[in-house]
Design an enzyme around this catalytic site. Structure first.
Site, PDB file in Angstrom:
ATOM      1  N   CYS A 427       0.311  -1.141   0.168  1.00 17.43           N
ATOM      2  CA  CYS A 427       0.276   0.263  -0.674  1.00 17.43           C
ATOM      3  C   CYS A 427       0.938   1.657   0.145  1.00 17.43           C
ATOM      4  O   CYS A 427       0.795   2.571  -0.772  1.00 17.43           O
ATOM      5  CB  CYS A 427      -1.478   0.030   1.228  1.00 17.43           C
ATOM      6  SG  CYS A 427      -0.693   0.150   2.944  1.00 17.43           S
ATOM      7  N   HIS A 471      -3.223   0.368   6.824  1.00 19.07           N
ATOM      8  CA  HIS A 471      -3.552   1.258   5.350  1.00 19.07           C
ATOM      9  C   HIS A 471      -2.561   2.541   4.459  1.00 19.07           C
ATOM     10  O   HIS A 471      -2.783   3.151   5.577  1.00 19.07           O
ATOM     11  CB  HIS A 471      -4.166   1.152   4.915  1.00 19.07           C
ATOM     12  CG  HIS A 471      -4.875   0.846   3.887  1.00 19.07           C
ATOM     13  ND1 HIS A 471      -4.259  -0.183   2.254  1.00 19.07           N
ATOM     14  CD2 HIS A 471      -5.974   1.225   2.813  1.00 19.07           C
ATOM     15  CE1 HIS A 471      -4.427   0.221   1.184  1.00 19.07           C
ATOM     16  NE2 HIS A 471      -5.394   0.280   1.232  1.00 19.07           N
ATOM     17  N   ASP A 487      -7.709   4.237  -3.350  1.00 21.96           N
ATOM     18  CA  ASP A 487      -7.889   3.287  -3.540  1.00 21.96           C
ATOM     19  C   ASP A 487      -6.058   2.803  -4.366  1.00 21.96           C
ATOM     20  O   ASP A 487      -6.748   2.105  -5.284  1.00 21.96           O
ATOM     21  CB  ASP A 487      -7.983   2.669  -1.973  1.00 21.96           C
ATOM     22  CG  ASP A 487      -7.041   2.013  -1.433  1.00 21.96           C
ATOM     23  OD1 ASP A 487      -5.730   1.851  -1.793  1.00 21.96           O
ATOM     24  OD2 ASP A 487      -7.208   0.628  -0.986  1.00 21.96           O
TER      25      ASP A 487
END
Lengths: 689, 311
Positions: A427, A471, A487
């Site tokens: 991430c 995250h 995202d």
């Protein structure tokens, strides 16, 4: 002249004090410097040798030297003694030294009190069920030491090495205290601490930190510790909406992302709960769809909180920052519970960004990642539409990139190397490079760090978010839409978002590398998984009802008492305390009732009570004649009455039969006894004398 | 106070005074011995040599007008040496029983732990049953029959200590102990005790001792006092510092002696103080501390008396 023998500590007492010492100090070993632990062991050994008669107590100079050593060691280990750990270290070293100075009963009592204190300091480090239970064990051991001090050789059996009598006594004492403890727990007002507990040195080892540099999230992936728990007032939103915003990072120095200086904002930076809405909040319309939820956050030592975006705080002391994250007024040092309202459809910062903000959100360090900048400019020329540009980058990610927790190390131009060479990462790489690319293309973008998803406990209806759920994602500002969360990881590893980290990475070596036997590794075994969920729920209940009880207490009290004021609370404590102790009293009464006293015996006991009040108690096992003789000698003026009464008692009890005792004789004696005032000053006689 | 009660007390006091004239400063021990005798029990004196054990026994025998014999127990003493033996007499052509020293009203068994268990048990059997059986003929012992046994606690080599079961047959165990300086001085300045002993006149005649013993057994023990005794006994059985509790025979002995003690103090009923007065002497040798409690039995007994209330 009599020789005063040195006080000999009862063996049972010493043994239990040593056991308690070990039991209470052991959990502290982890956060104490090793030399203190070593010193404690030496102190125990020394004390045992003293008991065995092999060594003597340390002399005055040795004690001074030991004290100097301890102070020096503490100063060397901690510098100035500020903070929690130095204080506990000081306490434990004092506890050890006192062990070598137990000459009198008073010293042993000091040791007992120190033991209680050291046991309770454990709470400052951890308040979980396990630790709290352990503290109870510690209290039991210390109390056993206290009981052992008062148990002489005659009352204990010496056959066992460890005398369990002291432990039983201690358990009985503590059990009796439980009702009172519950009452005080329910009613005692929770005061805010007069000073804040200084934060621990190593407390930042878990949790999201205020900057993001490569590798941070791998570290989090190793931990299954709970970050926070959430209960929703309505149905839980789908997993892909569960982005728990923590921090917004706008400042990139080529390697790490940091929070930027909040330049360019008009009005206040934080909108605290209860304050009138600031001008900048006008752009959040009250949307129809909203969902209230409540979060219990584990201590982070930081001020920022985690919330869905956009959310509005509903708890005192929580505010909404300009970047739409929630902040707490003070660092979260204990568990913190707060409520917020999630409004999924409300846009943020619809109006055009102020130019300074626009500059901040698109600023990049010029000397890094030339390749990416060049390509971004190229793409920008080809795709004038922002969304089309983003779609193109996402397509690239989806096509050529791999999600892994073990990416290759990156060099100076981290974004360039990631985007065009390694193409493997997780991430933080995706978020970082995505934002970099967007900024290079002139679109305001920033990194958001926090947690994503969580584990839903279907039986108990709450969500647990763990450290490995940490995250990082991105946020871009688009004309007409305001800030939009985005995202890039979802493009590469959609299962990471849909099923969570644990499912995605269960096979990877890095995942949970720190605890190889964590129950989280065995989620495929159904009963183990259920057990894990149950344990988690237990912890949740503990947090909700015991640690965060103060939140519940006020409502509970006002419902029970009508209004909460000191007088009512005091009365309630008195009454409830009495009611709580009632079973114990009843038990005692019942035990006595099993052996009822005859009227004659009661009369005699009354006689003894009167004499005892006058300063002369009857000893256990002392016969009436002996006692009468002693009392007559002590109160010569009352000699006749004393002897008459005890003769009456003796005759009735031992010479006649109690059954045919005539009532009026008893009554007559009772009347006489009423007037009986042993040792009273007689004005008449003193006057005549 | 009725006359017979007062008379009995006077009688006992006279005996005690007489004996105390020889064994100076030991009135309490003499009284305990008297109580034991009046309760028809037997006495064990455990003390060092030369403390007056023999004097006590002889003086008691004299003052009470009892026939007296002394058996010095040695390791080669045989039962027959105590009980007696049948000897063939040529004149009559028949076996004639020659009674041993045990056929006396007061027997002093000196250093009982020096002899073999076989001989010990012959004595103890006679004590328990009041009769001896020799060659299938049962011969009653004289009445009253009172044994004072002594043992020396200091030297234990070559001794056969009495087992608990046999200790239990002695109603009381006392020790005499050193006299206080004043009494010892009086003794040293006074006439030779042996001469005094010879001049001693009995204070009790004929049936009187038997009457006293009977009166003692009739002293009233109320429920309250028996309750107290039972609590004492129960305490020794339930508390863990005792290896062995007090046997029923022990409890009975306590009560009998307390009765005698009450009578000696001119009372027709027992009070807790009577029990407390005789309890250490009666219970001391029957109670045994748990093996790991290093304590004198005296301290244990005191503990019982201090732990159990009279109410």
């Amino acid at each position: 002249m009599t020789i005063q023998p040195a006080w000999q500590i009862p063996r049972s007492g010493l043994l239990w004090l040593l056991i308690a010492f070990v039991g209470v100090v052991i959990p502290h070993v982890g956060h104490l410097p090793p030399w203190i632990t070593a010193g404690a062991i030496v102190a125990i050994g020394w004390r045992i040798q003293v008991y065995r008669g092999c060594w003597g107590f340390p002399g005055i100079w040795i004690k001074v030297a030991l004290l100097a050593l301890c102070i020096g060691g503490l100063l060397l280990s901690y510098g100035l003694l500020v903070g929690l750990e130095p204080m506990v270290a000081l306490l434990v070293s004092g506890y050890s030294l006192k062990l070598l100075e137990m000459h009198r009963p008073r010293d042993a009592l000091v040791l007992v009190y120190l033991g209680y204190f050291v046991a309770i300091t454990l709470c400052l480090f951890d308040q979980s069920i396990a630790v709290t239970s352990y503290i109870l064990v510690g209290l039991l051991l210390v109390t056993a030491g206290l009981a052992g001090l008062h148990q002489t050789a005659e009352t204990t059996k010496h056959s066992a090495f460890v005398e369990l009598g002291s432990l039983k006594t201690a358990a009985a004492i503590l059990l009796q205290a439980i009702p009172l403890m519950l009452v005080l727990f329910l009613v005692m007002p929770r005061f805010a601490p007069l000073w804040s507990v200084p934060s621990q040195r190593d407390s930042a080892t878990t949790g999201v930190s205020d900057s993001m540099s490569p590798g941070d999230f791998t570290r989090l992936g190793r931990s299954a510790a709970t970050a926070f728990r959430v209960t929703f007032a309505g149905p839980m939103p789908p997993k892909r909406q569960l982005y728990w915003r923590g921090l917004v990072l706008s400042d990139f120095d080529g390697r790490a992302w940091r929070q930027a200086v909040p330049w360019g904002y008009a009005g206040n930076l934080v909108q605290w709960y209860g304050q009138p809405d600031g001008s900048w909040r006008g752009d959040i319309p009250r949307s129809a769809a909203s969902l209230d939820y409540s979060v219990i956050l584990e201590p982070t030592q930081n001020q920022w909180l985690y919330a869905l975006t956009p959310s509005q705080p509903l708890t005192e002391g929580v505010g909404l920052a300009r970047d739409h994250s929630l902040v707490n007024r003070v660092p979260v040092t204990g568990k913190r519970e707060y409520r917020a309202r999630f409004m999924p459809d409300s846009p943020r910062d619809l109006d055009a960004l102020p130019s300074i903000r626009h500059f901040v959100e698109t600023r990049l360090p010029p000397e890094f990642n030339p390749e990416t900048r060049r390509l971004a400019a190229e793409w920008r020329a080809e795709e004038p539409d922002n969304e089309a540009l983003m779609r193109r980058l996402m397509a690239l990610f989806r096509r050529e990139f791999t999600y892994t927790l073990e990416p290759p190390a990156l060099g100076r131009h981290s974004v360039d190397e990631f985007l065009w060479q390694s193409k493997r990462g997780f991430c933080e790489h995706f978020a970082s490079s995505f934002v970099f690319f967007m900024r290079a293309a002139g679109i305001p973008a920033r990194v958001v760090v926090g947690y994503q998803g969580g584990e839903y406990n279907p039986e108990q209806d709450y969500l647990t978010v763990r450290q490995y759920d940490a995250h990082a994602w991105a946020e871009v500002w688009l004309e007409g839409q305001g800030w939009v969360e985005f995202d890039p990881t979802a493009a590469v590893a959609p299962e990471r978002i849909e099923f969570g980290m644990a499912e995605t990475l269960a096979g990877e070596e890095e995942f949970l590398a720190d605890n190889p036997f964590s129950l989280h590794r065995f989620r495929d075994i159904p009963w183990l998984n259920r057990l894990r969920l149950q344990l988690d729920y237990l912890d949740y209940l503990w947090t909700r009802w015991v640690l965060r009880y103060d939140g519940v207490q006020e409502g509970l009290l006002s419902r029970m008492l009508g209004a909460v004021d000191p007088v009512r609370i005091g009365l309630f404590i008195l009454i409830a305390g009495f009611l709580a102790l009632l079973p114990v009293l009843l038990l005692l009464w019942w035990r006595r009732a099993g052996n009822p006293r005859s009227p004659l015996e009661q009369l005699y006991l009354e006689f003894c009570r009167k004499l005892e009040k006058a300063g002369l108690g009857r000893n256990t096992g002392e016969g009436p004649r002996d006692f009468a003789a002693r009392a007559s000698a002590r109160f010569p003026a009352d000699r006749e009455q004393i002897e008459n009464f005890s003769r009456f008692f003796e005759r009735v009890r031992y010479a006649g039969s109690v059954d045919n005792l005539e009532e009026d004789r008893l009554r007559q004696q009772r009347r006489r006894l009423k007037r009986f005032r042993p040792g009273a000053v007689r004005l008449l006689t003193s006057k005549s004398a | 106070m009725n006359a017979p009660v007062a008379n009995r007390q006077k009688l006992v006091d006279a005996v005690v005074e007489t004996v105390a004239g020889l064994l100076m400063g030991k009135e309490q021990e003499i009284r305990l011995a008297m109580a034991c005798l009046l309760a028809r029990g037997h006495l064990l004196i455990e003390d060092l040599p030369g403390m007056g054990k023999t004097t006590l026994a002889q003086a008691l025998a004299r003052a009470l007008g009892l026939s007296y014999s002394r058996i010095q127990f040695t390791s080669d003493l045989l039962p027959a040496d105590i009980i007696g033996i049948s000897v063939y007499e040529q004149a009559s052509g028949a076996f004639v029983f020659h009674p041993g020293p045990i056929f006396s009203q007061l027997v002093l068994a000196d250093e009982i732990n020096r002899t073999t268990p076989k001989t010990q048990s012959a004595l103890l059997e006679a004590m328990a049953e009041g009769q001896v059986t020799v060659e299938s003929e049962t011969r009653p012992l004289p009445k009253p029959f009172f044994v004072i046994a002594t043992q020396n606690p200091a030297t234990s080599t070559g001794t056969f200590p009495l087992p608990e079961s046999q200790l239990d047959r002695f109603t009381m165990r006392i020790s005499i102990g050193y006299p206080d300086p004043a009494s010892e001085r009086r003794m040293l300045m006074g006439a030779d005790p042996r001469l005094q002993l010879a001049r001693l006149r009995p204070c009790v005649q004929g049936e009187q001792l038997d009457l006293l013993q009977r009166a003692a057994s009739k002293v009233q023990a109320s429920e309250a006092v028996v309750d107290y005794l039972q609590r004492l006994v129960q305490y020794t059985r339930s508390e863990h510092q005792f290896e062995l509790g007090l046997s029923p025979r022990g409890a009975l002995a306590v009560l009998d002696c307390a009765r005698a003690w009450a009578m000696m103090h001119a009372r027709h009923y027992v009070i807790p103080e009577d029990i407390q007065a005789v309890f250490p002497a009666v219970a001391g040798h029957r109670l045994q501390g748990a093996s790991d409690v290093v304590q004198r039995s005296g301290a244990l007994v005191e503990q019982v008396l201090h732990a159990v209330d009279i109410l």
